[in-house]
Write an enzyme that holds these catalytic residues in place. Sequence first.
Site, PDB file in Angstrom:
ATOM      1  CB  CYS A  44       6.375  -5.210   8.634  1.00 56.18           C
ATOM      2  SG  CYS A  44       7.744  -4.334   9.907  1.00 56.18           S
TER       3      CYS A  44
ATOM      4  CB  CYS B 102       0.364   7.165  11.460  1.00 55.47           C
ATOM      5  SG  CYS B 102       2.171   6.299  12.632  1.00 55.47           S
TER       6      CYS B 102
ATOM      7  CD  GLU C 248      13.376  -0.127  10.430  1.00 50.84           C
ATOM      8  OE1 GLU C 248      14.057   0.545   9.830  1.00 50.84           O
ATOM      9  OE2 GLU C 248      12.808  -0.315  11.310  1.00 50.84           O
TER      10      GLU C 248
ATOM     11  CG  ASN D  90      -4.464   6.840  13.402  1.00 49.32           C
ATOM     12  OD1 ASN D  90      -5.472   7.260  13.451  1.00 49.32           O
ATOM     13  ND2 ASN D  90      -3.307   7.283  12.695  1.00 49.32           N
TER      14      ASN D  90
ATOM     15  CG  HIS E  73       5.710   4.672  19.282  1.00 45.07           C
ATOM     16  ND1 HIS E  73       5.035   5.629  19.002  1.00 45.07           N
ATOM     17  CD2 HIS E  73       6.163   4.070  18.163  1.00 45.07           C
ATOM     18  CE1 HIS E  73       5.498   5.517  17.637  1.00 45.07           C
ATOM     19  NE2 HIS E  73       6.107   4.739  17.213  1.00 45.07           N
TER      20      HIS E  73
ATOM     21  CB  CYS F  22       4.857  -1.812  16.301  1.00 51.04           C
ATOM     22  SG  CYS F  22       6.937  -2.035  16.348  1.00 51.04           S
TER      23      CYS F  22
ATOM     24  CB  CYS G  73       2.324  -1.365  14.046  1.00 47.74           C
ATOM     25  SG  CYS G  73       2.139  -0.704  12.139  1.00 47.74           S
TER      26      CYS G  73
ATOM     27  CD  GLU H 269      -2.864  -0.564   2.241  1.00 48.26           C
ATOM     28  OE1 GLU H 269      -4.307  -1.669   1.837  1.00 48.26           O
ATOM     29  OE2 GLU H 269      -2.448  -0.380   3.241  1.00 48.26           O
TER      30      GLU H 269
ATOM     31  CB  CYS I 115       2.932   7.503   3.725  1.00 50.74           C
ATOM     32  SG  CYS I 115       3.772   6.532   4.839  1.00 50.74           S
TER      33      CYS I 115
END
Length: 408
Positions: free
Chosen positions: A143, A386, A213, A343, A268, A147, A150, A123, A136
Site C-alpha cells: 500500500c 481489520c 487502496e 486491532n 477515523h 495510515c 494500519c 492476503e 475481504c
Amino acid sequence: MVLVLDSTPAPENAAQTAAPAAPRPTLAGLDRAGLSAALAAIGVPERQRRMRVGQLWTWLYAHGVTSFDAMTDISKDLRGQLAAAYSLDRPEIVTEQISTDGTRKWLLRLPRRGHEARAPEIETVYIPESDRGTLCISSQVGCTLNCSFCHTGTQRLVRNLEVSEIVGQILLARDRIGDWPAGAPDGVEIKDTHLLPSSERKITNIVLMGMGEPLYNFENVRDAMLVASDSGGLAFSKRRITLSTSGVVPNIARWGEEADTMLAISLHATRDDLRDVLVPINKKYPIAELLDACRAYPGLSNARRITFEYVMLKGINDSLAEARALVRLLAGIPAKINLIPFNPWPGSPYECSDWEQIERFAEVVNRAGYASPVRTPRGRDILAACGQLKSESVKLRASQRTAAAEGL
C-alpha cells in the site's frame, strides 16, 4: 490452526538447478475480453469466439470447474488445445489459517511479473457468520497510503493486482469452503465445516478492504467487480459489494458511475490535523473535499447509504466531543458509522479504546439517528482482523530490479 501448504525452501545453489518451465497462463479470473483474446491466440475463429466465451464463462464462474475436461459442451479437440496452452489455476496458497471464531486467512503467492525478483504475496480473509459470509479481498500488493494505525500501511507498495488476480481470490475462497453448486473441487478438503454459515451460499458479500487502496487500481478493480457481479456467473449483487477508500476524491464519483457498488470511507478523525497523521492522504484531499465527494456519490439515498469507518484509538480520537463532532460532520449524508475497535499488531503505536468508552461514543452517535454498530473483532488470533493484513512481500529497490534483470 495454521495449515502450511507450501514451504519448500529455495535450492541453495540456484545456478545448479534447471529453470522450471514457464507456467501456463490461467484463464480463471479473466473478463470476457481476456477470454476472447485467449481463444484468438490458439486460433479459434472470430465467428466462434462469442459462443466459446459464453461457454467458458459459465464453466468458470457459475460452476467453478478446475479442469477443462469438465467442460462437457466444448469439443474434446478444443478442450485439448485449451489445456495445452492455458490452466485454470487460482493464486497459489502459501498458508491457510483458521481462527477459533471461524475466520479464515489465506496468504497467496502470485506470478512474478516483469523484473520482480520474487513472487509477490497478498492476503485474503473470509469472515463467516451464522447466515452469511463476507470475503475481504486485496487490490494491491502492499500500500502507498501509510495510515499510521494500519499494519498493511507498513508494507510498501509492490504493484497493482491484475483483474484475474482480484477475481482469483474469489474463486479460491469458494473452492476452499465448497461454495460451488457441486461443492469443493476434487482434491480440496474443507476444514472445520461446523464454522461455516448455514446459508446456501457461503460467500454472500465482498468487501474491498484488504491490502491496498482500490481506487489507485481503478480500472482493474472495476473490471474485476464487473466479473463478480455478472448475473451469468458469480452473480454477486452490487449492493453486496463494498469498496472502501481512504479518500481518493477524484475517483469516488467515477466509481459510483462505472461500478455502482456500495461505498465505505475510511474516515477515523473529525479534524484535518489529526486525520493528516492517521490517514496521510488527507493532506492531499482534506475532510471537506472528501465529504463533498460523498454527498455527490451517484445513487446516494437512505437505501444506499455510505458507511463511514472509524477506528477507536484510546486517547486519540475517542472522546465524546469527537463523537459529537462526527455527528455534525456527517449531517445531511445518508450514512452508517462503523466503529472499529483497534486491532493491535506487532510494533503498533496505538491502543484500543476501553470498551466502556466505545459504548459511550456509540451512544452519542445512535442518539443522533445514525446506525453505529461496533464491529466485533474477528480473526485477531491469526492477524486477520481489520488493519492487520501484511504479507512478506517487499518492494525491490531499482538497483535490485536492474541486477535481477541482468542476472547478477
